[in-house]
Design a protein around this motif. Structure first.
Motif, PDB file in Angstrom:
ATOM      1  N   PRO A  70       0.810  -1.557   0.707  1.00 30.39           N
ATOM      2  CA  PRO A  70      -0.219   0.299  -0.100  1.00 30.39           C
ATOM      3  C   PRO A  70       1.337   1.538  -0.248  1.00 30.39           C
ATOM      4  CG  PRO A  70       0.176  -0.942   2.313  1.00 30.39           C
ATOM      5  CD  PRO A  70       1.209  -1.521   1.157  1.00 30.39           C
ATOM      6  N   ALA A  71       2.244   1.243  -0.095  1.00 37.28           N
ATOM      7  CA  ALA A  71       2.820   2.118  -0.289  1.00 37.28           C
ATOM      8  C   ALA A  71       3.264   3.100  -1.646  1.00 37.28           C
ATOM      9  CB  ALA A  71       4.352   2.146  -0.852  1.00 37.28           C
ATOM     10  N   PRO A  72       3.042   4.119  -1.763  1.00 40.28           N
ATOM     11  CA  PRO A  72       2.164   5.389  -2.746  1.00 40.28           C
ATOM     12  C   PRO A  72       2.753   4.974  -4.255  1.00 40.28           C
ATOM     13  CG  PRO A  72       3.008   6.596  -1.315  1.00 40.28           C
ATOM     14  CD  PRO A  72       3.196   5.565  -0.734  1.00 40.28           C
ATOM     15  N   GLU A  73       3.647   5.041  -4.103  1.00 37.94           N
ATOM     16  CA  GLU A  73       5.394   4.629  -4.362  1.00 37.94           C
ATOM     17  C   GLU A  73       4.726   3.727  -6.339  1.00 37.94           C
ATOM     18  OE1 GLU A  73       9.864   3.773  -6.001  1.00 37.94           O
ATOM     19  OE2 GLU A  73       9.182   3.292  -4.011  1.00 37.94           O
ATOM     20  N   PRO A  74       3.785   2.848  -6.341  1.00 38.58           N
ATOM     21  CA  PRO A  74       3.532   2.199  -7.510  1.00 38.58           C
ATOM     22  C   PRO A  74       2.534   3.437  -8.621  1.00 38.58           C
ATOM     23  CG  PRO A  74       3.731   0.683  -6.164  1.00 38.58           C
ATOM     24  CD  PRO A  74       3.920   1.777  -5.018  1.00 38.58           C
ATOM     25  N   VAL A  75       2.275   4.186  -7.699  1.00 35.38           N
ATOM     26  CA  VAL A  75       0.708   4.640  -8.294  1.00 35.38           C
ATOM     27  C   VAL A  75       1.639   6.331  -8.532  1.00 35.38           C
ATOM     28  CG1 VAL A  75      -1.330   5.933  -8.365  1.00 35.38           C
ATOM     29  CG2 VAL A  75      -0.975   3.976  -6.840  1.00 35.38           C
ATOM     30  N   GLU A  76       2.105   6.870  -7.615  1.00 39.15           N
ATOM     31  CA  GLU A  76       3.219   7.891  -8.030  1.00 39.15           C
ATOM     32  C   GLU A  76       4.081   7.814  -9.313  1.00 39.15           C
ATOM     33  OE1 GLU A  76       3.444   9.468  -3.814  1.00 39.15           O
ATOM     34  OE2 GLU A  76       5.393   7.908  -4.234  1.00 39.15           O
ATOM     35  N   ARG A  77       4.792   6.263  -9.275  1.00 38.95           N
ATOM     36  CA  ARG A  77       5.232   5.775 -11.164  1.00 38.95           C
ATOM     37  C   ARG A  77       4.596   6.257 -11.823  1.00 38.95           C
ATOM     38  NH1 ARG A  77       9.502   7.142 -14.204  1.00 38.95           N
ATOM     39  NH2 ARG A  77      10.037   5.231 -14.898  1.00 38.95           N
ATOM     40  N   ALA A  78       3.346   5.989 -11.641  1.00 34.65           N
ATOM     41  CA  ALA A  78       2.269   5.504 -13.071  1.00 34.65           C
ATOM     42  C   ALA A  78       2.052   6.737 -12.773  1.00 34.65           C
ATOM     43  CB  ALA A  78       1.308   4.593 -12.498  1.00 34.65           C
ATOM     44  N   LEU A  79       1.835   7.662 -12.272  1.00 38.11           N
ATOM     45  CA  LEU A  79       1.612   9.704 -12.202  1.00 38.11           C
ATOM     46  C   LEU A  79       2.916  10.224 -13.260  1.00 38.11           C
ATOM     47  CD1 LEU A  79      -0.171  10.331  -9.680  1.00 38.11           C
ATOM     48  CD2 LEU A  79      -1.393   9.639 -11.647  1.00 38.11           C
ATOM     49  N   GLU A  80       4.309   9.719 -13.499  1.00 37.12           N
ATOM     50  CA  GLU A  80       5.178   9.700 -13.491  1.00 37.12           C
ATOM     51  C   GLU A  80       5.597   9.393 -14.836  1.00 37.12           C
ATOM     52  OE1 GLU A  80       8.618   9.183 -11.790  1.00 37.12           O
ATOM     53  OE2 GLU A  80       8.148   9.838  -9.553  1.00 37.12           O
ATOM     54  N   LEU A  81       5.003   8.581 -15.477  1.00 36.34           N
ATOM     55  CA  LEU A  81       5.285   8.404 -16.890  1.00 36.34           C
ATOM     56  C   LEU A  81       4.061   8.189 -17.584  1.00 36.34           C
ATOM     57  CD1 LEU A  81       5.764   3.401 -15.528  1.00 36.34           C
ATOM     58  CD2 LEU A  81       7.631   5.689 -16.760  1.00 36.34           C
ATOM     59  N   ALA A  82       2.457   8.832 -16.459  1.00 31.71           N
ATOM     60  CA  ALA A  82       1.840   9.689 -18.019  1.00 31.71           C
ATOM     61  C   ALA A  82       1.809  11.028 -18.206  1.00 31.71           C
ATOM     62  CB  ALA A  82       0.435   8.879 -17.028  1.00 31.71           C
ATOM     63  N   GLY A  83       2.918  11.528 -17.545  1.00 39.60           N
ATOM     64  CA  GLY A  83       3.573  12.708 -17.260  1.00 39.60           C
ATOM     65  C   GLY A  83       1.909  13.314 -16.790  1.00 39.60           C
ATOM     66  N   VAL A  84       0.905  13.290 -15.590  1.00 37.78           N
ATOM     67  CA  VAL A  84      -0.108  14.662 -15.127  1.00 37.78           C
ATOM     68  C   VAL A  84      -0.390  13.988 -13.749  1.00 37.78           C
ATOM     69  CG1 VAL A  84      -1.384  13.025 -16.723  1.00 37.78           C
ATOM     70  CG2 VAL A  84      -1.601  11.874 -14.728  1.00 37.78           C
ATOM     71  N   PRO A  85      -0.855  15.296 -12.976  1.00 39.29           N
ATOM     72  CA  PRO A  85      -0.822  15.289 -12.102  1.00 39.29           C
ATOM     73  C   PRO A  85      -1.808  14.446 -10.587  1.00 39.29           C
ATOM     74  CG  PRO A  85      -1.485  17.267 -12.859  1.00 39.29           C
ATOM     75  CD  PRO A  85      -1.268  16.385 -13.752  1.00 39.29           C
ATOM     76  N   ALA A  86      -2.041  14.174  -9.929  1.00 37.60           N
ATOM     77  CA  ALA A  86      -2.649  13.562  -9.188  1.00 37.60           C
ATOM     78  C   ALA A  86      -4.392  13.365  -9.256  1.00 37.60           C
ATOM     79  CB  ALA A  86      -2.141  13.506  -7.775  1.00 37.60           C
ATOM     80  N   GLU A  87      -4.833  14.941  -9.187  1.00 39.28           N
ATOM     81  CA  GLU A  87      -5.855  15.536  -9.573  1.00 39.28           C
ATOM     82  C   GLU A  87      -6.248  15.557 -10.674  1.00 39.28           C
ATOM     83  OE1 GLU A  87      -3.687  19.158  -9.630  1.00 39.28           O
ATOM     84  OE2 GLU A  87      -3.357  17.453  -8.595  1.00 39.28           O
ATOM     85  N   ARG A  88      -5.571  15.411 -11.815  1.00 38.78           N
ATOM     86  CA  ARG A  88      -5.526  14.326 -13.266  1.00 38.78           C
ATOM     87  C   ARG A  88      -5.662  13.089 -12.969  1.00 38.78           C
ATOM     88  NH1 ARG A  88      -8.293  18.329 -16.197  1.00 38.78           N
ATOM     89  NH2 ARG A  88      -7.472  17.459 -17.925  1.00 38.78           N
ATOM     90  N   ALA A  89      -5.793  11.887 -11.913  1.00 37.84           N
ATOM     91  CA  ALA A  89      -5.470  10.668 -11.788  1.00 37.84           C
ATOM     92  C   ALA A  89      -6.940  10.311 -11.571  1.00 37.84           C
ATOM     93  CB  ALA A  89      -3.550  10.059 -12.474  1.00 37.84           C
ATOM     94  N   VAL A  90      -7.148   9.134 -11.861  1.00 36.57           N
ATOM     95  CA  VAL A  90      -7.485   8.043 -11.018  1.00 36.57           C
ATOM     96  C   VAL A  90      -7.667   6.508 -11.481  1.00 36.57           C
ATOM     97  CG1 VAL A  90     -10.228   6.833 -11.202  1.00 36.57           C
ATOM     98  CG2 VAL A  90      -9.983   9.307 -11.863  1.00 36.57           C
ATOM     99  N   PHE A  91      -7.123   5.940  -9.828  1.00 42.20           N
ATOM    100  CA  PHE A  91      -6.674   4.120 -10.053  1.00 42.20           C
ATOM    101  C   PHE A  91      -8.194   3.890 -10.061  1.00 42.20           C
ATOM    102  CE2 PHE A  91      -3.987   1.767  -7.123  1.00 42.20           C
ATOM    103  CZ  PHE A  91      -3.747   0.979  -8.140  1.00 42.20           C
ATOM    104  N   VAL A  92      -7.281   2.606 -10.669  1.00 36.75           N
ATOM    105  CA  VAL A  92      -9.037   1.439 -10.470  1.00 36.75           C
ATOM    106  C   VAL A  92      -8.530   0.010  -9.929  1.00 36.75           C
ATOM    107  CG1 VAL A  92     -10.618  -0.026 -11.765  1.00 36.75           C
ATOM    108  CG2 VAL A  92      -9.644   2.119 -12.779  1.00 36.75           C
TER     109      VAL A  92
END
Length: 218
Positions: free
Chosen positions: A141-163
């Protein structure tokens, strides 16, 4: 500004959770541990070492994580050619990609296992990037996998949804600052997913696709 849809894979896009339960249960049994299938199921979604530590405790888990993880890997690999996507998985990813979203996978799988999962989904044309176990130092449950995905997508957290489909997914998404959608197809109860941070809950990818207009992905 671009938007992103970040997806867990096991239990979310591919019907693997109970296969993992069987493989882990057998790995523990071979090592002389009596761990119930129910306990294993509740731990699925953690990285291998974290799953072992979660079930055996810190001291014993650290000693046995490598051996048990290797045993699980061998047992689970027997299913690679039979993995099946959950209903609507490929169609959902393609729809979101066609709608302009960066579709990124965030998974603890890597190597041959990840390749088998992607073959089952059969939607590589819709997947912009993948954050795998090889790309992070800490799993959910560390945020790193999701944060890394956001880096790859090039978007900030507020522009993303995680499923995702587990409480570990929901906690990771919340810690990364993204809105979270939970799917019930991994076998975790709705109440547990909502308590862990799900903003919305759907049955499976097909149900989410049919309900996009009333989901956080709208």
């Amino acid at each position: 500004m671009r938007r992103a849809a970040v997806f867990d894979v096991d239990g979310t896009l591919v019907d693997t959770n109970h296969l993992h339960v069987v493989a882990w249960w057998e790995a523990f049994r071979q090592a002389g541990h009596r761990i119930t299938a129910h306990a294993v199921h509740r731990a699925v979604g953690l990285g291998s070492a974290d799953l072992v530590t979660h079930l055996l405790g810190e001291a014993r888990g650290q000693d046995e994580a490598a051996g048990l993880s290797s045993a699980h890997k061998v047992l689970y690999a027997e299913y690679f050619e039979r993995l099946t996507a959950l209903p609507g998985a490929g169609r959902l990813l393609r729809h979101l990609a066609d709608d302009g979203r960066q579709v990124v996978l965030a998974t603890s799988a890597a190597g041959d296992e990840l390749s088998a999962l992607r073959r089952a989904i059969d939607a590589d044309d819709a997947i912009a990037a993948t954050a795998s176990a090889d790309d992070v130092t800490e799993g959910k449950p560390a945020p790193e996998p999701v944060e890394r995905a956001l880096e790859l997508a090039g978007v900030p957290a507020e522009r993303a949804v995680f499923v995702g489909d587990t409480v570990w997914d929901m906690r990771a998404g919340r810690r990364a600052g993204v809105r979270c959608v939970a799917l019930l197809c991994g076998g975790i109860p709705r109440a547990d997913l909502e308590e862990a941070g799900a903003d919305a809950v759907f049955r499976d990818p097909a149900h989410l696709l049919d309900s996009l207009a009333r989901s956080p992905l709208a």
